[in-house]
Design a protein around this motif. Structure first.
Motif, PDB file in Angstrom:
ATOM      1  N   SER A 120       0.831  -1.211   0.000  1.00  0.00           N
ATOM      2  CA  SER A 120       0.000   0.000   0.000  1.00  0.00           C
ATOM      3  C   SER A 120       0.859   1.251   0.000  1.00  0.00           C
ATOM      4  O   SER A 120       0.569   2.210  -0.726  1.00  0.00           O
ATOM      5  N   LEU A 121       1.918   1.261   0.795  1.00  0.00           N
ATOM      6  CA  LEU A 121       2.786   2.431   0.847  1.00  0.00           C
ATOM      7  C   LEU A 121       3.477   2.655  -0.494  1.00  0.00           C
ATOM      8  O   LEU A 121       3.561   3.797  -0.970  1.00  0.00           O
ATOM      9  N   THR A 122       3.939   1.587  -1.118  1.00  0.00           N
ATOM     10  CA  THR A 122       4.585   1.707  -2.434  1.00  0.00           C
ATOM     11  C   THR A 122       3.624   2.333  -3.436  1.00  0.00           C
ATOM     12  O   THR A 122       3.999   3.252  -4.184  1.00  0.00           O
ATOM     13  N   ARG A 123       2.379   1.860  -3.463  1.00  0.00           N
ATOM     14  CA  ARG A 123       1.378   2.418  -4.381  1.00  0.00           C
ATOM     15  C   ARG A 123       1.095   3.884  -4.079  1.00  0.00           C
ATOM     16  O   ARG A 123       1.041   4.722  -4.977  1.00  0.00           O
ATOM     17  N   ARG A 124       0.911   4.207  -2.815  1.00  0.00           N
ATOM     18  CA  ARG A 124       0.587   5.589  -2.435  1.00  0.00           C
ATOM     19  C   ARG A 124       1.737   6.529  -2.793  1.00  0.00           C
ATOM     20  O   ARG A 124       1.509   7.628  -3.293  1.00  0.00           O
ATOM     21  N   LEU A 125       2.959   6.142  -2.490  1.00  0.00           N
ATOM     22  CA  LEU A 125       4.107   6.997  -2.809  1.00  0.00           C
ATOM     23  C   LEU A 125       4.204   7.217  -4.317  1.00  0.00           C
ATOM     24  O   LEU A 125       4.454   8.343  -4.769  1.00  0.00           O
ATOM     25  N   ALA A 126       3.997   6.159  -5.092  1.00  0.00           N
ATOM     26  CA  ALA A 126       4.049   6.294  -6.550  1.00  0.00           C
ATOM     27  C   ALA A 126       2.950   7.239  -7.038  1.00  0.00           C
ATOM     28  O   ALA A 126       3.199   8.097  -7.901  1.00  0.00           O
ATOM     29  N   GLU A 127       1.743   7.113  -6.488  1.00  0.00           N
ATOM     30  CA  GLU A 127       0.643   7.997  -6.902  1.00  0.00           C
ATOM     31  C   GLU A 127       0.916   9.446  -6.523  1.00  0.00           C
ATOM     32  O   GLU A 127       0.618  10.361  -7.294  1.00  0.00           O
ATOM     33  N   LEU A 128       1.482   9.664  -5.344  1.00  0.00           N
ATOM     34  CA  LEU A 128       1.796  11.037  -4.921  1.00  0.00           C
ATOM     35  C   LEU A 128       2.914  11.630  -5.779  1.00  0.00           C
ATOM     36  O   LEU A 128       2.892  12.828  -6.080  1.00  0.00           O
ATOM     37  N   CYS A 129       3.863  10.807  -6.187  1.00  0.00           N
ATOM     38  CA  CYS A 129       4.912  11.273  -7.102  1.00  0.00           C
ATOM     39  C   CYS A 129       4.309  11.583  -8.475  1.00  0.00           C
ATOM     40  O   CYS A 129       4.600  12.630  -9.067  1.00  0.00           O
ATOM     41  N   ASP A 130       3.453  10.691  -8.970  1.00  0.00           N
ATOM     42  CA  ASP A 130       2.805  10.915 -10.268  1.00  0.00           C
ATOM     43  C   ASP A 130       1.955  12.180 -10.260  1.00  0.00           C
ATOM     44  O   ASP A 130       1.844  12.859 -11.285  1.00  0.00           O
ATOM     45  N   ALA A 131       1.354  12.494  -9.124  1.00  0.00           N
ATOM     46  CA  ALA A 131       0.512  13.689  -8.998  1.00  0.00           C
ATOM     47  C   ALA A 131       1.333  14.958  -8.799  1.00  0.00           C
ATOM     48  O   ALA A 131       0.779  16.058  -8.737  1.00  0.00           O
ATOM     49  N   GLY A 132       2.657  14.817  -8.678  1.00  0.00           N
ATOM     50  CA  GLY A 132       3.512  15.987  -8.518  1.00  0.00           C
ATOM     51  C   GLY A 132       3.560  16.540  -7.108  1.00  0.00           C
ATOM     52  O   GLY A 132       3.986  17.673  -6.895  1.00  0.00           O
ATOM     53  N   GLU A 182      14.377   8.429  -1.028  1.00  0.00           N
ATOM     54  CA  GLU A 182      13.625   9.234  -0.077  1.00  0.00           C
ATOM     55  C   GLU A 182      12.651  10.078  -0.885  1.00  0.00           C
ATOM     56  O   GLU A 182      12.813  10.269  -2.087  1.00  0.00           O
ATOM     57  N   TYR A 183      11.627  10.553  -0.202  1.00  0.00           N
ATOM     58  CA  TYR A 183      10.541  11.271  -0.847  1.00  0.00           C
ATOM     59  C   TYR A 183      10.448  12.651  -0.227  1.00  0.00           C
ATOM     60  O   TYR A 183      10.360  12.783   0.986  1.00  0.00           O
ATOM     61  N   ARG A 184      10.484  13.668  -1.104  1.00  0.00           N
ATOM     62  CA  ARG A 184      10.433  15.051  -0.632  1.00  0.00           C
ATOM     63  C   ARG A 184       9.211  15.740  -1.226  1.00  0.00           C
ATOM     64  O   ARG A 184       8.867  15.528  -2.388  1.00  0.00           O
ATOM     65  N   LEU A 185       8.597  16.590  -0.418  1.00  0.00           N
ATOM     66  CA  LEU A 185       7.461  17.362  -0.901  1.00  0.00           C
ATOM     67  C   LEU A 185       7.907  18.347  -1.965  1.00  0.00           C
ATOM     68  O   LEU A 185       8.951  18.988  -1.844  1.00  0.00           O
ATOM     69  N   THR A 186       7.103  18.481  -2.989  1.00  0.00           N
ATOM     70  CA  THR A 186       7.307  19.525  -3.989  1.00  0.00           C
ATOM     71  C   THR A 186       6.588  20.778  -3.479  1.00  0.00           C
ATOM     72  O   THR A 186       5.889  20.740  -2.455  1.00  0.00           O
ATOM     73  N   ALA A 187       6.717  21.872  -4.194  1.00  0.00           N
ATOM     74  CA  ALA A 187       5.971  23.083  -3.837  1.00  0.00           C
ATOM     75  C   ALA A 187       4.476  22.793  -3.856  1.00  0.00           C
ATOM     76  O   ALA A 187       3.726  23.245  -2.980  1.00  0.00           O
TER      77      ALA A 187
END
Length: 159
Positions: A52-64, A79-84
């Motif tokens: 679930s975490l892998t899917r969510r992280l990928a979706e959040l990355c795809d959404a920018g 690691e995953y960083r917030l965009t503006a």
């Protein structure tokens, strides 16, 4: 389980929910706002399954909303960083947290937002950018635009 898509609706709330409405998504954004950035940190904080975490992280990355950065090659770790765009969700997250503290947890919670200069606990409110007035149902009203649904155009004044 994926629910109905709101992508075709002409409503900013519905379209936003299509992007961040899955409950894990806002919790991941919340944790990223709190400084978490690695897969194991999110997993430990949330108790979410790896899949679930892998899917969510990928979706959040795809959404920018997040970007992925490799910090280790062997084994590969990111690691995953917030965009503006992702950081722009902070007022939404804080509004939900404030509502939850007032109406659900009776002030409890493990994290607080503080004023960086004074150290005082912040109590965020939504204000109108032009007037500075706090937005509430007494001083502001909704009006229907041409693209509003017929039921809303029939109930609300028009803009």
């Amino acid at each position: 389980m994926r629910h109905k898509s709101f992508a075709e609706m002409d409503c900013p709330i519905a379209r936003t929910l299509d992007t961040v409405g899955e409950w894990w998504s806002l919790l991941i954004v919340r944790d990223a706002l709190h400084g978490l950035s690695r897969f194991d940190e999110f997993q430990q904080s949330l108790g979410i399954s790896s899949n679930s975490l892998t899917r969510r992280l990928a979706e959040l990355c795809d959404a920018g909303l997040l970007t992925r950065h490799r910090y280790q090659e062997r084994p590969p770790r990111d690691e995953y960083r917030l965009t503006a765009r992702g950081r722009d969700l902070q007022p939404v997250v804080e509004a939900l947290a404030g509502w939850g503290r007032r109406h659900v947890t009776r002030g409890r919670g493990g994290v607080r937002l503080l004023d960086a200069a004074t150290g005082a606990t912040a109590d965020p409110v939504l204000v109108d950018r032009t007037t500075g007035k706090p937005v509430n149902t007494s001083d502001f009203r909704y009006v229907a635009t041409r693209s509003a649904s017929p039921v809303k155009r029939g109930k609300m004044p028009r803009s």
